[in-house]
Design a protein around this motif. Structure first.
Motif, PDB file in Angstrom:
ATOM      1  N   ASP A 101      47.078  32.807  30.170  1.00  0.00           N
ATOM      2  CA  ASP A 101      46.614  33.606  31.309  1.00  0.00           C
ATOM      3  C   ASP A 101      45.502  34.406  31.386  1.00  0.00           C
ATOM      4  N   SER A 102      45.068  34.917  30.242  1.00  0.00           N
ATOM      5  CA  SER A 102      43.906  35.933  30.224  1.00  0.00           C
ATOM      6  C   SER A 102      42.768  35.120  30.324  1.00  0.00           C
ATOM      7  N   ARG A 104      41.983  33.065  32.730  1.00  0.00           N
ATOM      8  CA  ARG A 104      41.759  32.672  34.137  1.00  0.00           C
ATOM      9  C   ARG A 104      40.569  33.420  34.489  1.00  0.00           C
TER      10      ARG A 104
END
Length: 104
Positions: A101-102, A104
């Motif tokens: 997620d990080s 992105r």
């Protein structure tokens, strides 16, 4: 090398782990560690963060105290690595989700 104190796998707490991930600097440190398999030095020059050495030391302590990382001491040198297996045992998929997620 000696290992600095850290919580046992059974004592890992989801709220503390998520709190450690919540800071953008610590998240960047975790992402950097996720990209390697060997322990890395804890110095500012090894990471893409613009903070003082003292502040970086604080972030490493939060990550270690929450159970996200393991820190090894050898004289004045410190090496750090993710506790991948311990985190996967307690919270399956969490580390992968946070790192993905990080990115992105």
């Amino acid at each position: 090398m000696r290992q600095l104190p850290q919580p046992s796998t059974a004592d890992l707490d989801l709220v503390r782990v998520l709190s450690a991930f919540a800071d953008p600097v610590r998240l960047e440190l975790v992402r950097a560690l996720a990209g390697v398999r060997e322990p890395l030095g804890c110095g500012v020059e090894g990471f893409d963060v613009e903070i003082s050495a003292a502040t970086l030391s604080h972030h490493w302590k939060v990550l270690r105290d929450s159970g996200v990382t393991t820190t090894f001491a050898s004289g004045r040198n410190r090496l750090v690595e993710l506790r991948r297996d311990d985190l996967a045992e307690r919270f399956p998929g969490l580390l992968d989700a946070v790192v993905a997620d990080s990115a992105r």
